[in-house]
Design an enzyme around this catalytic site. Structure first.
Site, mmCIF file in Angstrom:
data_model
loop_
_atom_site.group_PDB
_atom_site.id
_atom_site.type_symbol
_atom_site.label_atom_id
_atom_site.label_comp_id
_atom_site.label_asym_id
_atom_site.label_seq_id
_atom_site.Cartn_x
_atom_site.Cartn_y
_atom_site.Cartn_z
ATOM 1 N N HIS A 68 0.608 -1.221 0.032
ATOM 2 C CA HIS A 68 -0.097 -0.093 -0.030
ATOM 3 C C HIS A 68 0.786 1.219 -0.160
ATOM 4 C CE1 HIS A 68 0.242 0.197 4.480
ATOM 5 N NE2 HIS A 68 0.186 1.344 4.345
ATOM 6 N N ASP A 114 -0.029 -7.639 1.755
ATOM 7 C CA ASP A 114 0.539 -6.293 1.741
ATOM 8 C C ASP A 114 1.866 -6.178 1.822
ATOM 9 O OD1 ASP A 114 0.680 -3.531 1.831
ATOM 10 O OD2 ASP A 114 -0.263 -3.290 3.739
ATOM 11 N N GLY A 209 2.301 6.606 8.872
ATOM 12 C CA GLY A 209 3.498 6.879 8.351
ATOM 13 C C GLY A 209 4.627 5.727 8.934
ATOM 14 N N SER A 211 4.215 2.471 8.137
ATOM 15 C CA SER A 211 3.666 1.517 7.142
ATOM 16 C C SER A 211 4.986 0.938 6.437
ATOM 17 C CB SER A 211 2.694 1.962 6.105
ATOM 18 O OG SER A 211 1.504 2.026 6.705
ATOM 19 N N GLY A 212 4.767 -0.162 6.294
ATOM 20 C CA GLY A 212 5.944 -0.802 5.296
ATOM 21 C C GLY A 212 7.460 -1.153 6.281
#
Ligand code: ARG
Length: 264
Positions: A68, A114, A209, A211-212
């Protein structure tokens, strides 16, 4: 030194110490790690230098992050060796992506699968500030209660959208899928490709923020920050992509784009 200058210096010292204490909570409920101690993390930024996701270097050409975080290859860049986003520290290495490989079965409605691999146009130079993270073995599982560390430059408060300037980190326990999927919690939304983590009392979590970015347990990236309901809410643990489920896919992708000239 005359007395007024001396007093001024003392005042500056006191202010510096007070500022370092930093009563604010970051990541949510975390703290700043020793600078550059988490040296495999990267900041994924827009071409206008706006941080929007985290990621991790898994070898000198490849970064792992969440699917995402895909805003289009021409709109993003990767910064390694980063600690403070607002200060030029001289340790930063900036990269342009050559290729984005989001998981082919990523579902943006459910957030299933994801994850995304980013191949860098030029290899990272590995040093004290920039290194590589280990992945878990294929299908390796991580049991309830194990403590893991999540890090990132994401919001430090669930309510005020504050992006901190320095990296933050926090330790949280793994929550069982049964608990996470219960009707009082995330109510069936957790697939076998997701891991939940957080305290039953809330207060510590990843947030927007982050994320990942990496959830590291036993020195390996078991999770990628994926989604949540609010942040640090006692009822809802944070949800992470279960990296060990994709170990084979990751190896296959990297192998298929391997070129002899890259010699990594
Ligand atoms: N989707 C968010 C992002 O893009 C990450 C949310 C994580 N939330 C949480 N409560 N752990 O940054």
């Amino acid at each position: 030194m005359d007395l007024p200058s001396l007093l001024f210096c003392i005042l500056l010292e006191v202010l510096a110490i007070k500022c370092q204490e930093d009563p604010q909570e970051r990541i949510v409920g975390g703290h700043a790690p020793v600078p550059f101690s988490i040296n495999y993390i990267v900041s994924i930024q827009t071409t206008h230098h706006q941080h929007f996701c985290g990621g991790s270097l898994i070898n000198k050409y490849w970064v792992i992050t969440a699917a995402h975080c895909d805003i289009g290859i021409h709109r993003m860049m990767v910064v390694a060796g980063e600690y403070s986003l607002s200060i030029y520290e001289g340790t930063e290495q900036k990269f342009v992506p050559q290729l984005l490989v989001p998981h082919p079965k990523f579902n943006s409605l459910t957030n299933n699968n994801d994850l995304m691999l980013i191949k860098l146009k030029t290899p990272a130079y590995l040093n004290r500030y920039v290194s590589i993270a280990l992945l878990p073995r294929h299908e390796a599982s991580i049991s309830e209660g194990r403590m893991c560390r999540v890090s990132g430059w994401g919001y430090t408060s669930p309510t005020i959208g504050l992006i901190p300037s320095t990296l933050r980190t926090v330790r949280i326990p793994i929550v069982s899928p049964a608990k996470c999927n219960s009707s009082q919690s995330l109510d069936g939304r957790i697939t076998e490709n997701m891991i939940c983590a957080g305290f039953s009392t809330g207060g510590k979590d990843a947030c927007q923020g982050d994320s990942g970015g990496p959830l590291v347990c036993d020195g390996r990236i078991y999770g990628l920050v994926s989604w949540g309901r609010g942040c640090a809410d006692a009822r809802f643990p944070g949800v992470y992509t279960a990296v060990s489920k994709y170990r084979r896919w990751i190896d296959d992708v990297i192998f298929s784009y391997y070129s002899k000239c890259d010699n990594f």
